[in-house]
Design an enzyme around this catalytic site. Structure first.
Site, mmCIF file in Angstrom:
data_model
loop_
_atom_site.group_PDB
_atom_site.id
_atom_site.type_symbol
_atom_site.label_atom_id
_atom_site.label_comp_id
_atom_site.label_asym_id
_atom_site.label_seq_id
_atom_site.Cartn_x
_atom_site.Cartn_y
_atom_site.Cartn_z
ATOM 1 N N GLY A 129 40.421 42.020 70.889
ATOM 2 C CA GLY A 129 41.629 42.840 70.815
ATOM 3 C C GLY A 129 41.331 44.286 70.493
ATOM 4 O O GLY A 129 42.131 44.969 69.849
ATOM 5 N N ALA A 130 40.157 44.773 70.922
ATOM 6 C CA ALA A 130 39.776 46.183 70.781
ATOM 7 C C ALA A 130 39.675 46.617 69.322
ATOM 8 O O ALA A 130 39.798 47.803 69.019
ATOM 9 C CB ALA A 130 40.749 47.088 71.537
ATOM 10 N N SER A 216 35.224 39.900 73.928
ATOM 11 C CA SER A 216 35.582 41.311 73.851
ATOM 12 C C SER A 216 35.193 41.875 72.476
ATOM 13 O O SER A 216 34.031 41.822 72.101
ATOM 14 C CB SER A 216 37.073 41.492 74.159
ATOM 15 O OG SER A 216 37.387 42.835 74.386
ATOM 16 N N ALA A 217 36.165 42.394 71.704
ATOM 17 C CA ALA A 217 35.821 42.890 70.371
ATOM 18 C C ALA A 217 35.261 41.771 69.500
ATOM 19 O O ALA A 217 34.425 42.007 68.625
ATOM 20 C CB ALA A 217 37.050 43.503 69.708
ATOM 21 N N ASP A 344 35.376 42.618 84.514
ATOM 22 C CA ASP A 344 35.795 42.993 83.169
ATOM 23 C C ASP A 344 36.408 44.385 83.128
ATOM 24 O O ASP A 344 37.309 44.662 82.334
ATOM 25 C CB ASP A 344 34.580 42.964 82.221
ATOM 26 C CG ASP A 344 34.471 41.655 81.462
ATOM 27 O OD1 ASP A 344 35.514 41.083 81.106
ATOM 28 O OD2 ASP A 344 33.342 41.201 81.220
ATOM 29 N N HIS A 455 39.057 40.712 82.692
ATOM 30 C CA HIS A 455 38.702 40.654 81.278
ATOM 31 C C HIS A 455 39.561 39.589 80.588
ATOM 32 O O HIS A 455 40.780 39.561 80.739
ATOM 33 C CB HIS A 455 38.955 42.028 80.643
ATOM 34 C CG HIS A 455 38.378 42.186 79.283
ATOM 35 N ND1 HIS A 455 37.034 42.022 79.020
ATOM 36 C CD2 HIS A 455 38.948 42.517 78.090
ATOM 37 C CE1 HIS A 455 36.811 42.250 77.738
ATOM 38 N NE2 HIS A 455 37.951 42.544 77.151
#
Length: 574
Positions: A129-130, A216-217, A344, A455
């Site tokens: 979630g960045a 991701s994160a 992605d 992604h």
């Protein structure tokens, strides 16, 4: 004779009822270091079920911008039947906040069979979630979270744990020094993994056979956990899905600049840094959280979306004592599996160049603009060389669909592929290493025909959604889900995705410094699914903002195979 048959039928019925009662086999009340917990049991078959424990605290309510501390415990039996709130964060649309500062909880999914499970492998999941949003029970559909661990636990015969951690300004704001060192979200993850290590045996897990995995994160977080000296002996294996610590969006290099920006937004700007931090600590946490939101509308036509992803881990001299590229000597103790999705970068490219998802429009100059924005070089040889490299297959006149796909490939390379391949090479000096490319066709409607694995599209398959929501999927999706669960849980069990309780469709070779195969993962797996990464040793393109590690060859786009989504690989098997 009649009564004989009735008696035999009654005996058979009684036997069936006894067998069916096995479904009710569960852990019941479990004693943890903080107190007793009791969850729920969900039937998954005639002789199988999964015990589910939701909302177990692994740390106390965290103080603002401080490391997590042990939970004081509780009396009685904690009914662990509901997810707890996510950590305070902005919502997806960046319009308001949601969640609470009381958020350090985890969830445990334990598969059961004909007898209570013991000594099972443990898989701890870190959400993405960045570093800005997300939760252990994120994206709920029909009452089930995307990260619901039932299918993965049941089909892979592993214990699955999902955890919350602080995100946004409350998780990653930093002054760049010891006054506000940052990385609080990483410390939360570490506290959760440590809690699992200490307590999971009571749930039937093997504390000496733990794997952390994330996307991701969360994948970059997995990478950071491997790099940290605090993780020595804590877990055995790690899986990064679409992100590593070397990713340009995963490392904040100017934390003090961002601190001043956040402080200005909430009226806490001071020339005295100590006073500024004191003001921030006394400010309403909702306001501080909203100050960390991103505004994509400010970006359009002015740069690249990566520039807005400001909150991220920092080199704090403690949890992350040095530049990530210099810490890979710490990772040799862990078996490692990492890879990317074939597109992605498409979702980010669609923000930077919205016309790539439209039928018409010439984007020739916009390709140069994306390269300039990513490399921070508005003109010069870096942009020219990169453009030459990527445009070599366009033809004359340039094919617009291929050009649009090129924009997605550029951002995939820069944000995910090149950093991941670099991390794999740096890790390959140590324990077993495996590389993959996930390239299942996208299921997101409305995109052009050339769009493949977006992604985060891998997660639905890993967490078994084609089985739990069968009507929304086709048999090919269940095949893929089955393959992924087998590879991932075999790896968690043995450190080798080919060895374990599940038979896999294709042997997956190890990745070394001199031999760099990768496995293409989709629903049609065969010997040709194993390929070698292809690089042009004479062509180097530096992306300066990635980090301080040596320049790496940019994988060149080549039209070798019509069915190969990322065309920067060799077509031949190793």
């Amino acid at each position: 004779m009649f009564f004989f048959h009735i008696e035999r039928k009654m005996e058979a019925l009684a036997a069936i009822l006894v067998l069916l009662s096995v479904d009710l086999l569960s852990l019941g009340v479990v004693q943890t270091e903080g107190g007793a917990v009791e969850g729920l049991s969900r039937s998954t078959g005639l002789f199988s079920s999964v015990d589910i424990f939701k909302g177990i605290p692994f740390a106390d309510i965290p103080k603002r911008w401080e490391k997590p501390t042990p939970h004081p415990g509780w009396s009685g039996v904690l009914q662990a039947t509901k997810y707890r709130e996510r950590c305070l964060q902005v919502n997806l649309l960046q319009t308001k906040t949601q969640g609470s500062e009381d958020c350090l909880y985890l969830n445990i999914f334990v598969p059961q069979g004909l007898k209570l499970s013991m000594n099972l492998p443990v898989m701890v999941y870190l959400f993405g979630g960045a570093f800005l949003l997300g939760a252990s029970n994120d994206v709920e559909v029909l009452g089930q979270s995307l990260y619901d661990g039932v299918e993965l636990a049941d089909r892979g015969n592993v214990i699955v744990v999902t955890v919350n951690y602080r995100v946004g300004t409350l998780g990653f704001l930093s002054s760049g020094d010891q006054r506000l060192p940052g990385n609080y979200g990483l410390w939360d993850q570490h506290a959760a993994i440590s809690w699992v290590k200490r307590n999971i045996e009571k749930f039937g897990g093997n504390p000496d056979n733990m794997t952390i995995f994330g996307q991701s994160a969360g994948a970059a977080s997995v990478s950071y956990q491997m790099l940290s000296p605090y993780s020595r002996g804590l877990f055995r294996r790690a899986i990064s899905q679409c992100g590593v610590a070397l990713s340009p969006w995963a490392h904040q290099r100017e934390p003090f600049k961002l601190l001043k920006k956040i402080a200005s937004k909430v009226g806490c700007w001071r020339t005295d840094v100590d006073l500024m931090i004191s003001c921030l600590k006394m400010t309403d946490p909702v306001g501080v959280t909203m100050a960390g939101k991103i505004d994509v509308l400010l970006l359009l036509g002015k740069g690249v979306v990566m520039d807005l992803l400001e909150l991220a881990p920092v080199v704090d001299g403690d949890f992350i004592p040095d530049e990530p590229s210099r810490l890979f000597s710490n990772t040799g103790q862990f078996d490692y599996m990492a890879g990317v999705n074939s597109m992605d970068g498409h979702i980010f490219a669609g923000v930077d160049v919205p016309s790539i998802n439209k039928r018409n429009g010439n984007i020739t100059e916009q390709v140069r603009g994306v390269l300039a924005g990513l490399t921070k070089e508005r003109t010069g040889p870096i942009v020219d060389r990169a453009l030459d490299l990527y445009s070599s297959t366009w033809g004359s006149p340039p094919d617009q669909a291929l050009m649009k796909k090129t924009v997605a490939d550029i951002e995939t390379d820069f944000l995910f592929l090149v950093p991941t391949q670099t991390a794999l090479k740096l890790h390959a000096n140590g324990a077993r290493t495996y590389s993959y490319l996930f390239n299942m066709k996208t299921r997101i409607p409305g995109f052009p025909a050339w769009v493949e694995a977006e992604h985060a599209e891998d997660l639905q398959y890993l967490f078994g959604k084609p089985f739990s929501f069968a009507l929304a999927y086709f048999p090919r999706h269940r095949d893929l889900s089955n393959y992924m669960i087998k590879y991932w849980t075999n790896f968690a069990r043995t450190g080798d995705p080919n060895q374990g309780e599940s038979r896999v469709p294709v042997p997956w070779p190890t990745f070394t410094r001199t031999y760099q195969p990768y496995l293409t993962i989709n629903h049609q797996m065969s010997k040709s699914s194993v390929r070698l990464a292809c690089t042009l040793q004479s062509q180097y393109v530096s992306f300066p903002v990635i980090g301080t590690y040596p320049q790496v060859p940019l994988l060149k786009q080549r039209d070798y195979h019509p069915g190969l989504p990322i065309q920067r690989y060799c077509p031949r098997p190793p």
